[in-house]
Design an enzyme around this catalytic site. Structure first.
Site: not given
Ligand code: CP3
Length: 345
Positions: A29, A33, A42, A79, A152
């Site tokens: 990540r 944000r 964003r 994602d 999910y």
């Molecule tokens: O920089 C990176 O790592 C690349 C991008 C990336 C995202 N999600 C962007 C994201 C990666 C590799 C993921 C993987 C992901 N997504 C996982 C596996 C890794 C982990 O964290 O265990 C999972 C379980 C998800 C599902 C997911 N996506 C959730 C549960 C959420 C909401 C929680 C949160 O942090 O907001 C997301 C949203 C998400 N994915 C965001 C980002 C940057 C935030 C949303 C936003 O910017 O509006």
């Protein structure tokens, strides 16, 4: 190596078993944000998924941390839930809460008909990213593992201890296995296509491996990931695969031996003795607690030192034990990377 192909990146060399000095570094990540420039970007997309499917925005978000920091690898901004979406399940994100899906009752409702077209923007973003980055910086593709995706897809959201998927898998293991089989195929296809677009290595996130019991772990995490690793290796030999069975605890060793991953990403609870044992079998990646980046100082730096001293003499990639927290002060990342480079020189 043929003359046309560039020298392998430091990340790929570590994944092939080399002790690389200084150690390659990237953070899960690393785009997101906690960076003001990400929050600004964003705002240009109406939803998080639109953002993921816009190659311009996805490439820019991926490059932001690469401009700011000396990371050795970038992970494509996307994602894990684009995959159920590509199979026809409804997916959306509720601002400030997280993902929502229409809960899946029957895997027969999923379809590969629009799969490749749906994911084409991800591949386009990887092609542009590979062209934009210098050859020594690695590009990582990724997928969520079948088990984590299934949690999910069945619950329709992130949930308490993945209860819905766990109860479903023991009520109706045949139907659950049918879902996992579809996801093995989907993950393999998505990873191979990301490699074709230019990814140098790929990571499989099993973020909810922690929720499974011993037999469930073998059947729903290790075996499906082993099939994905074998499929990717058959199609793209030599491209390394990293597995992340977050929270697998005593199961980490069975995971490495059973899946035959090239690298294993460790969550922050894995102790050094266990990490070193795993390092005899695969490249290890990790495992700083993201909480240590909030206040920084000696408690952060001493934890960085402990990891580097313990793992720098074998195949090792420095990373966090899970994604960076959105509360992280951006300057902390520079402090960690500088310290890792010094400690592993
Ligand atoms: O920089 C990176 O790592 C690349 C991008 C990336 C995202 N999600 C962007 C994201 C990666 C590799 C993921 C993987 C992901 N997504 C996982 C596996 C890794 C982990 O964290 O265990 C999972 C379980 C998800 C599902 C997911 N996506 C959730 C549960 C959420 C909401 C929680 C949160 O942090 O907001 C997301 C949203 C998400 N994915 C965001 C980002 C940057 C935030 C949303 C936003 O910017 O509006």
């Amino acid at each position: 190596m043929d003359a046309a192909s560039p020298a392998p990146t430091s990340l790929v060399r570590a994944l092939r078993g080399e002790a690389v000095h200084p150690a390659p570094v990237w953070f899960m990540r690393q785009a997101g944000r906690y960076l003001p420039e990400y929050r600004e970007l964003r705002r240009q997309a109406k939803s998080f998924l639109d953002f993921c499917y816009s190659p311009d925005l996805a490439v820019e978000a991926t490059l932001q941390p690469m401009r700011r920091y000396a990371f050795d690898a970038s992970i494509i901004f996307s994602d894990i839930l684009v995959l159920p979406h590509a199979l026809g399940q409804e997916v959306w994100f509720v601002e400030g809460e997280g993902p929502r899906l229409t809960p899946l009752a029957d895997p027969a409702l999923l379809s590969f008909a629009g799969f490749d077209a749906h994911l084409a923007p991800v591949y386009e973003a990887i092609r542009r990213l590979r062209a934009a980055l210098p050859a020594e910086k690695a590009v990582l593709g990724f997928v969520g593992a079948p088990w984590t995706l299934a949690t999910y897809m069945i619950a329709g959201r992130g949930g308490h201890e993945q209860w819905a998927a766990r109860t479903f898998a023991s009520k109706d293991p045949e139907t659950f296995a049918a879902l996992i089989d579809i996801l093995v195929e989907a993950c393999t296809r998505h990873l191979v296509a990301q490699i074709e677009a230019g990814a140098d290595a790929v990571q499989i996130f099993d973020s909810w491996a922690s929720a499974l019991d011993e037999t469930g772990f073998v059947r729903w995490s290790v075996d499906p990931i082993a099939r994905i690793v074998a499929g990717v290796r058959a199609a793209k030999p030599g491209v390394p695969v990293i597995g992340f069975p977050r929270g697998a605890g005593f199961g980490y060793r069975a995971f490495v031996e059973g899946t035959k991953v090239d690298g294993v990403s460790l969550d922050w609870t894995v102790p050094m003795d266990a990490a070193r044992e795993l390092q005899a079998r695969a490249c290890v990646q990790g495992n700083l607690d993201p909480a240590r980046l909030i206040h920084g100082g000696a408690p952060m730096l001493s934890a960085v030192d402990h990891i580097c001293l313990g793992l720098r003499d074998g195949p090792f990639i420095f990373n966090l034990g899970h994604g960076i927290s959105l509360e992280t002060p951006p300057e902390r990342v520079t402090e960690v990377i500088d310290r890792v480079k010094e400690m592993t020189a």
